[in-house]
Design a protein around this motif. Sequence first.
Motif, PDB file in Angstrom:
ATOM      1  N   PRO A   1       0.829  -1.206   0.000  1.00  0.00           N
ATOM      2  CA  PRO A   1       0.000   0.000   0.000  1.00  0.00           C
ATOM      3  C   PRO A   1       0.862   1.253   0.000  1.00  0.00           C
ATOM      4  CG  PRO A   1      -0.062  -1.064   2.147  1.00  0.00           C
ATOM      5  CD  PRO A   1       0.696  -1.964   1.217  1.00  0.00           C
ATOM      6  N   LYS A   2       0.337   2.286  -0.660  1.00  0.00           N
ATOM      7  CA  LYS A   2       1.075   3.542  -0.727  1.00  0.00           C
ATOM      8  C   LYS A   2       1.035   4.231   0.628  1.00  0.00           C
ATOM      9  CE  LYS A   2       0.155   4.372  -5.581  1.00  0.00           C
ATOM     10  NZ  LYS A   2      -0.421   5.291  -6.560  1.00  0.00           N
ATOM     11  N   ARG A   3       2.126   4.863   0.941  1.00  0.00           N
ATOM     12  CA  ARG A   3       2.199   5.592   2.193  1.00  0.00           C
ATOM     13  C   ARG A   3       1.399   6.870   2.092  1.00  0.00           C
ATOM     14  NH1 ARG A   3       7.714   7.137   3.835  1.00  0.00           N
ATOM     15  NH2 ARG A   3       6.568   7.967   5.574  1.00  0.00           N
ATOM     16  N   SER A   4       0.887   7.283   3.198  1.00  0.00           N
ATOM     17  CA  SER A   4       0.153   8.542   3.245  1.00  0.00           C
ATOM     18  C   SER A   4       1.127   9.693   2.996  1.00  0.00           C
ATOM     19  CB  SER A   4      -0.505   8.699   4.620  1.00  0.00           C
ATOM     20  OG  SER A   4      -1.122   9.938   4.703  1.00  0.00           O
ATOM     21  N   LYS A   5       0.680  10.670   2.257  1.00  0.00           N
ATOM     22  CA  LYS A   5       1.554  11.785   1.910  1.00  0.00           C
ATOM     23  C   LYS A   5       1.722  12.765   3.052  1.00  0.00           C
ATOM     24  CE  LYS A   5       0.410  11.663  -2.953  1.00  0.00           C
ATOM     25  NZ  LYS A   5      -0.170  12.373  -4.077  1.00  0.00           N
ATOM     26  N   GLY A   6       0.881  12.682   4.037  1.00  0.00           N
ATOM     27  CA  GLY A   6       0.970  13.612   5.147  1.00  0.00           C
ATOM     28  C   GLY A   6      -0.103  14.680   5.029  1.00  0.00           C
ATOM     29  N   PHE A   7      -0.251  15.428   6.100  1.00  0.00           N
ATOM     30  CA  PHE A   7      -1.310  16.435   6.165  1.00  0.00           C
ATOM     31  C   PHE A   7      -1.097  17.551   5.159  1.00  0.00           C
ATOM     32  CE2 PHE A   7      -2.837  20.475   7.910  1.00  0.00           C
ATOM     33  CZ  PHE A   7      -4.189  20.194   7.935  1.00  0.00           C
ATOM     34  N   TRP A   8       0.099  18.104   5.082  1.00  0.00           N
ATOM     35  CA  TRP A   8       0.326  19.277   4.229  1.00  0.00           C
ATOM     36  C   TRP A   8       0.234  18.923   2.752  1.00  0.00           C
ATOM     37  CZ3 TRP A   8      -0.586  23.481   6.516  1.00  0.00           C
ATOM     38  CH2 TRP A   8      -0.281  23.652   7.857  1.00  0.00           C
ATOM     39  N   MET A   9       0.730  17.762   2.371  1.00  0.00           N
ATOM     40  CA  MET A   9       0.619  17.364   0.966  1.00  0.00           C
ATOM     41  C   MET A   9      -0.833  17.068   0.603  1.00  0.00           C
ATOM     42  SD  MET A   9       3.477  17.763  -0.442  1.00  0.00           S
ATOM     43  CE  MET A   9       3.270  16.903  -1.977  1.00  0.00           C
ATOM     44  N   GLY A  10      -1.580  16.494   1.540  1.00  0.00           N
ATOM     45  CA  GLY A  10      -2.999  16.259   1.310  1.00  0.00           C
ATOM     46  C   GLY A  10      -3.779  17.554   1.176  1.00  0.00           C
ATOM     47  N   LEU A  11      -3.447  18.524   2.016  1.00  0.00           N
ATOM     48  CA  LEU A  11      -4.094  19.839   1.926  1.00  0.00           C
ATOM     49  C   LEU A  11      -3.727  20.532   0.627  1.00  0.00           C
ATOM     50  CD1 LEU A  11      -5.823  21.954   3.402  1.00  0.00           C
ATOM     51  CD2 LEU A  11      -3.711  22.863   4.354  1.00  0.00           C
ATOM     52  N   PHE A  12      -2.476  20.433   0.232  1.00  0.00           N
ATOM     53  CA  PHE A  12      -2.021  21.024  -1.030  1.00  0.00           C
ATOM     54  C   PHE A  12      -2.768  20.414  -2.212  1.00  0.00           C
ATOM     55  CE2 PHE A  12       1.147  21.230  -4.524  1.00  0.00           C
ATOM     56  CZ  PHE A  12       1.263  22.605  -4.604  1.00  0.00           C
ATOM     57  N   ALA A  13      -2.974  19.099  -2.181  1.00  0.00           N
ATOM     58  CA  ALA A  13      -3.717  18.426  -3.252  1.00  0.00           C
ATOM     59  C   ALA A  13      -5.195  18.791  -3.213  1.00  0.00           C
ATOM     60  CB  ALA A  13      -3.538  16.918  -3.144  1.00  0.00           C
ATOM     61  N   ALA A  14      -5.763  18.963  -2.011  1.00  0.00           N
ATOM     62  CA  ALA A  14      -7.182  19.312  -1.891  1.00  0.00           C
ATOM     63  C   ALA A  14      -7.458  20.719  -2.390  1.00  0.00           C
ATOM     64  CB  ALA A  14      -7.627  19.176  -0.443  1.00  0.00           C
ATOM     65  N   ILE A  15      -6.512  21.622  -2.226  1.00  0.00           N
ATOM     66  CA  ILE A  15      -6.686  22.997  -2.705  1.00  0.00           C
ATOM     67  C   ILE A  15      -6.669  23.030  -4.225  1.00  0.00           C
ATOM     68  CG2 ILE A  15      -5.516  25.239  -2.826  1.00  0.00           C
ATOM     69  CD1 ILE A  15      -4.764  24.877   0.077  1.00  0.00           C
ATOM     70  N   GLY A  16      -5.917  22.159  -4.831  1.00  0.00           N
ATOM     71  CA  GLY A  16      -5.867  22.121  -6.291  1.00  0.00           C
ATOM     72  C   GLY A  16      -4.457  22.256  -6.821  1.00  0.00           C
ATOM     73  N   GLY A  17      -3.493  22.015  -5.978  1.00  0.00           N
ATOM     74  CA  GLY A  17      -2.112  22.073  -6.427  1.00  0.00           C
ATOM     75  C   GLY A  17      -1.579  23.502  -6.412  1.00  0.00           C
ATOM     76  N   ALA A  18      -0.587  23.735  -7.258  1.00  0.00           N
ATOM     77  CA  ALA A  18       0.082  25.036  -7.276  1.00  0.00           C
ATOM     78  C   ALA A  18      -0.855  26.136  -7.777  1.00  0.00           C
ATOM     79  CB  ALA A  18       1.321  24.966  -8.157  1.00  0.00           C
ATOM     80  N   GLY A  19      -1.672  25.841  -8.778  1.00  0.00           N
ATOM     81  CA  GLY A  19      -2.595  26.844  -9.294  1.00  0.00           C
ATOM     82  C   GLY A  19      -3.642  27.254  -8.277  1.00  0.00           C
ATOM     83  N   GLY A  20      -4.177  26.283  -7.552  1.00  0.00           N
ATOM     84  CA  GLY A  20      -5.160  26.592  -6.518  1.00  0.00           C
ATOM     85  C   GLY A  20      -4.547  27.378  -5.375  1.00  0.00           C
ATOM     86  N   LEU A  21      -3.325  27.028  -5.000  1.00  0.00           N
ATOM     87  CA  LEU A  21      -2.649  27.748  -3.925  1.00  0.00           C
ATOM     88  C   LEU A  21      -2.343  29.180  -4.345  1.00  0.00           C
ATOM     89  CD1 LEU A  21      -1.463  27.478  -1.089  1.00  0.00           C
ATOM     90  CD2 LEU A  21       0.686  26.827  -2.141  1.00  0.00           C
ATOM     91  N   ALA A  22      -1.946  29.380  -5.593  1.00  0.00           N
ATOM     92  CA  ALA A  22      -1.667  30.738  -6.073  1.00  0.00           C
ATOM     93  C   ALA A  22      -2.944  31.573  -6.102  1.00  0.00           C
ATOM     94  CB  ALA A  22      -1.054  30.674  -7.476  1.00  0.00           C
ATOM     95  N   GLY A  23      -4.040  31.010  -6.567  1.00  0.00           N
ATOM     96  CA  GLY A  23      -5.308  31.744  -6.598  1.00  0.00           C
ATOM     97  C   GLY A  23      -5.809  32.070  -5.202  1.00  0.00           C
ATOM     98  N   LEU A  24      -5.679  31.109  -4.277  1.00  0.00           N
ATOM     99  CA  LEU A  24      -6.128  31.332  -2.913  1.00  0.00           C
ATOM    100  C   LEU A  24      -5.295  32.401  -2.225  1.00  0.00           C
ATOM    101  CD1 LEU A  24      -8.102  30.359  -0.752  1.00  0.00           C
ATOM    102  CD2 LEU A  24      -6.399  28.694  -0.059  1.00  0.00           C
ATOM    103  N   SER A  25      -3.988  32.375  -2.420  1.00  0.00           N
ATOM    104  CA  SER A  25      -3.147  33.385  -1.782  1.00  0.00           C
ATOM    105  C   SER A  25      -3.372  34.767  -2.404  1.00  0.00           C
ATOM    106  CB  SER A  25      -1.676  32.982  -1.864  1.00  0.00           C
ATOM    107  OG  SER A  25      -1.290  32.851  -3.220  1.00  0.00           O
TER     108      SER A  25
END
Length: 117
Positions: free
Chosen positions: A45-69
């Motif tokens: 089984p794949k390891r969990s990416k962790g909280f911050w990577m999961g949050l980064f993926a939930a926001i939508g990646g780099a584009g979502g983070l740039a728009g949100l900021s």
Amino acid sequence: MDNSDLDDLFAAVRQQPVAVSDGLMARVLDDALAHQPATVAMVKPKRSKGFWMGLFAAIGGAGGLAGLSTAAIAGVWFGFAQPAALTTVTDSYWGTTETVSETVDILPGFYDYLGEG
């Protein structure tokens, strides 16, 4: 015919031995083995990416983070700077002509830092 007659017929059939040829049994077993599912190798089984990577993926990646900021920075800027065009729009929307007599300067303006001396 009632239920007791039917029970008697089933009892008579149960007493007769069923003869199945060895060739038929071999064909049935070969067919059953051919339809058995193949074994599948276990996948780690794949390891969990962790909280911050999961949050980064939930926001939508780099584009979502740039728009949100960008939206957050614009909101902070509009909240503290209050451009004149924005107050004109809000006054026309709310329909108020009242002016605030007391204001508290929480953050000084940009030009306050430019003074000499």
